[in-house]
Motif scaffolding. Structure first.
Motif, mmCIF file in Angstrom:
data_model
loop_
_atom_site.group_PDB
_atom_site.id
_atom_site.type_symbol
_atom_site.label_atom_id
_atom_site.label_comp_id
_atom_site.label_asym_id
_atom_site.label_seq_id
_atom_site.Cartn_x
_atom_site.Cartn_y
_atom_site.Cartn_z
ATOM 1 N N GLY A 112 -7.107 -13.025 5.014
ATOM 2 C CA GLY A 112 -6.934 -12.785 3.485
ATOM 3 C C GLY A 112 -6.348 -11.669 3.195
ATOM 4 N N LEU A 113 -6.620 -10.571 4.155
ATOM 5 C CA LEU A 113 -6.280 -9.083 3.507
ATOM 6 C C LEU A 113 -4.875 -8.705 3.536
ATOM 7 N N GLY A 114 -4.115 -9.634 4.009
ATOM 8 C CA GLY A 114 -2.708 -9.214 4.068
ATOM 9 C C GLY A 114 -1.952 -8.634 2.965
ATOM 10 N N PRO A 115 -2.217 -9.598 1.926
ATOM 11 C CA PRO A 115 -1.574 -8.873 0.494
ATOM 12 C C PRO A 115 -2.001 -7.475 -0.004
ATOM 13 N N ALA A 116 -3.175 -7.248 0.486
ATOM 14 C CA ALA A 116 -3.805 -5.866 0.031
ATOM 15 C C ALA A 116 -3.406 -4.753 0.974
ATOM 16 N N LEU A 117 -2.699 -5.034 2.038
ATOM 17 C CA LEU A 117 -1.918 -3.940 2.987
ATOM 18 C C LEU A 117 -1.354 -3.091 2.069
ATOM 19 N N PHE A 118 -1.590 -1.722 2.439
ATOM 20 C CA PHE A 118 -0.936 -0.435 1.965
ATOM 21 C C PHE A 118 -0.768 -0.465 0.236
ATOM 22 N N GLU A 119 -1.947 -1.256 -0.378
ATOM 23 C CA GLU A 119 -1.940 -1.646 -1.631
ATOM 24 C C GLU A 119 -1.180 -0.419 -2.631
ATOM 25 N N ALA A 120 -1.893 0.541 -2.481
ATOM 26 C CA ALA A 120 -1.692 1.794 -3.352
ATOM 27 C C ALA A 120 -0.043 2.196 -3.434
ATOM 28 N N ILE A 121 0.684 2.220 -2.194
ATOM 29 C CA ILE A 121 1.966 2.464 -2.160
ATOM 30 C C ILE A 121 2.945 1.218 -2.122
ATOM 31 N N ARG A 122 2.604 -0.026 -2.081
ATOM 32 C CA ARG A 122 3.203 -1.191 -1.925
ATOM 33 C C ARG A 122 3.332 -1.590 -3.330
ATOM 34 N N LYS A 133 3.041 -1.346 -7.935
ATOM 35 C CA LYS A 133 2.964 -0.774 -8.930
ATOM 36 C C LYS A 133 1.663 -0.666 -9.684
ATOM 37 N N LYS A 134 1.486 0.118 -10.745
ATOM 38 C CA LYS A 134 0.114 0.014 -11.215
ATOM 39 C C LYS A 134 -0.220 -1.513 -12.001
ATOM 40 N N ASP A 135 1.109 -2.020 -12.472
ATOM 41 C CA ASP A 135 0.722 -3.311 -13.023
ATOM 42 C C ASP A 135 0.831 -4.375 -12.082
ATOM 43 N N GLY A 136 0.809 -4.288 -10.857
ATOM 44 C CA GLY A 136 0.504 -5.173 -9.910
ATOM 45 C C GLY A 136 2.002 -5.861 -9.251
ATOM 46 N N SER A 137 3.242 -5.304 -9.729
ATOM 47 C CA SER A 137 4.333 -5.723 -9.518
ATOM 48 C C SER A 137 4.782 -4.883 -7.814
ATOM 49 N N GLU A 138 5.764 -5.187 -7.345
ATOM 50 C CA GLU A 138 6.140 -4.570 -6.214
ATOM 51 C C GLU A 138 6.606 -3.356 -6.223
ATOM 52 N N GLU A 139 6.595 -2.346 -5.371
ATOM 53 C CA GLU A 139 7.244 -1.287 -5.328
ATOM 54 C C GLU A 139 8.581 -1.280 -4.622
ATOM 55 N N PRO A 140 9.686 -1.596 -5.369
ATOM 56 C CA PRO A 140 10.952 -1.867 -4.538
ATOM 57 C C PRO A 140 11.439 -1.284 -3.456
ATOM 58 N N ASP A 141 10.932 0.304 -3.378
ATOM 59 C CA ASP A 141 11.524 0.986 -2.464
ATOM 60 C C ASP A 141 10.455 1.189 -1.263
ATOM 61 N N PHE A 142 9.528 0.388 -1.249
ATOM 62 C CA PHE A 142 8.513 0.552 -0.043
ATOM 63 C C PHE A 142 8.965 -0.655 1.145
ATOM 64 N N ILE A 143 8.889 -0.104 2.012
ATOM 65 C CA ILE A 143 9.543 -0.513 3.280
ATOM 66 C C ILE A 143 9.359 -2.144 3.539
ATOM 67 N N LEU A 144 8.024 -2.609 3.366
ATOM 68 C CA LEU A 144 7.466 -3.955 3.583
ATOM 69 C C LEU A 144 7.863 -4.746 2.582
ATOM 70 N N ASN A 145 8.358 -4.089 1.309
ATOM 71 C CA ASN A 145 8.836 -5.180 0.198
ATOM 72 C C ASN A 145 10.296 -5.448 0.474
#
Length: 204
Positions: free
Chosen positions: A37-47, A49-61
Motif C-alpha cells: 500500500g505504500l506505492g502511492p507515497a513513493l517520492f511523495e515530496a517531489i511527486r 504538489k502541496k495540494d496533493g495533485s501530481e507534479e506534472p514534470d516529475f518523471i513517474l507522473n
C-alpha cells in the motif's frame, strides 16, 4: 517474496544524486508495519504538489513511466535512515530493479529482502542507460539475472556483477524467512532433541 529472473520493462530516468530514504518515502508513513500500500507515497515530496495533485514534470507522473519497473538513477541512492519502508514503497509502485553507480549499504540489503534487484555500474555506463531511459515508449531494458546482463533498446548488452548469495536468493524468491524455512526439518529435529534433553524447558 517474488522471484526475480528476467525482466523486460520500461526504465525511468531519475538523474539525481544522494536520493535519501526520506525522499523515497517520508517519515510520516513509518507508522505502518504493512509492506503493501505504500506505492502511492513513493517520492511523495517531489511527486506531488502541496495540494496533493501530481507534479506534472516529475518523471513517474508521465507516460509511459507511470508503468516503469526499472529505475536508472544517480550515486548514493537510498542513503539516510535505514527504514525498510523505502524498499516497500518502490516495490509497491512496481519498481523491480534499480540501476545506479552506488547504493547505501542498509538500503541495498533491504531492497534484496524485498525482491528488488539493485545493480551497481560505473557512472559512464549508467549515463548510457540513462539516455536509453529517456527514450519514452522505447525506453525498454531487459535485465537477465541468470546471465547478469542488461540488453539495451539497440540490442547491445551490458554485463553486471552480483553477489552469488544475493543472486541465489533473488532467483529463488528467498528472503531471510524463506531461507530459514528451508531448514524446517533441521529445526524440528533440534527442537525435538532439545525437548527430550531438557523436558523442564519444553513444559515451560
Amino acid at each position: 517474496m517474488d522471484k526475480f529472473t528476467k525482466l523486460t520493462a520500461i526504465a525511468a530516468p531519475l538523474p539525481m544524486i544522494n536520493i535519501d530514504t526520506d525522499k523515497i518515502i517520508p517519515a510520516r508513513w513509518l507508522k505502518t508495519i504493512k509492506r503493501t500500500g505504500l506505492g502511492p507515497a513513493l517520492f511523495e515530496a517531489i511527486r506531488y504538489k502541496k495540494d496533493g495533485s501530481e507534479e506534472p514534470d516529475f518523471i513517474l507522473n508521465k507516460e509511459p513511466y507511470r508503468k516503469a519497473e526499472i529505475l536508472v538513477t544517480g550515486e548514493n541512492f537510498g542513503c539516510g535512515s535505514s527504514r525498510e519502508h523505502a524498499a516497500w514503497a518502490l516495490h509497491g509502485f512496481g519498481i523491480k530493479c534499480v540501476i545506479a553507480p552506488e547504493f547505501a549499504d542498509i538500503f541495498f540489503s533491504n531492497a534484496g529482502q524485498n525482491g528488488i534487484l539493485l545493480i551497481k555500474l560505473p557512472q559512464a555506463v549508467v549515463d548510457v542507460l540513462m539516455k536509453d531511459a529517456e527514450m519514452g515508449h522505447n525506453a525498454r531494458l531487459t535485465v537477465d539475472l541468470e546471465s547478469q546482463t542488461i540488453t539495451r533498446p539497440n540490442g547491445e548488452t551490458v554485463t553486471f556483477d552480483v553477489d552469488p548469495f544475493r543472486k541465489h536468493c533473488l532467483l529463488n524468491g528467498l528472503d531471510n524467512v524463506g531461507l530459514t524455512m528451508q531448514k524446517g526439518k533441521e529445526i524440528e529435529s533440534y527442537e525435538a532433541n532439545q525437548a527430550s534433553a531438557t523436558p523442564w524447558l519444553a513444559r515451560a
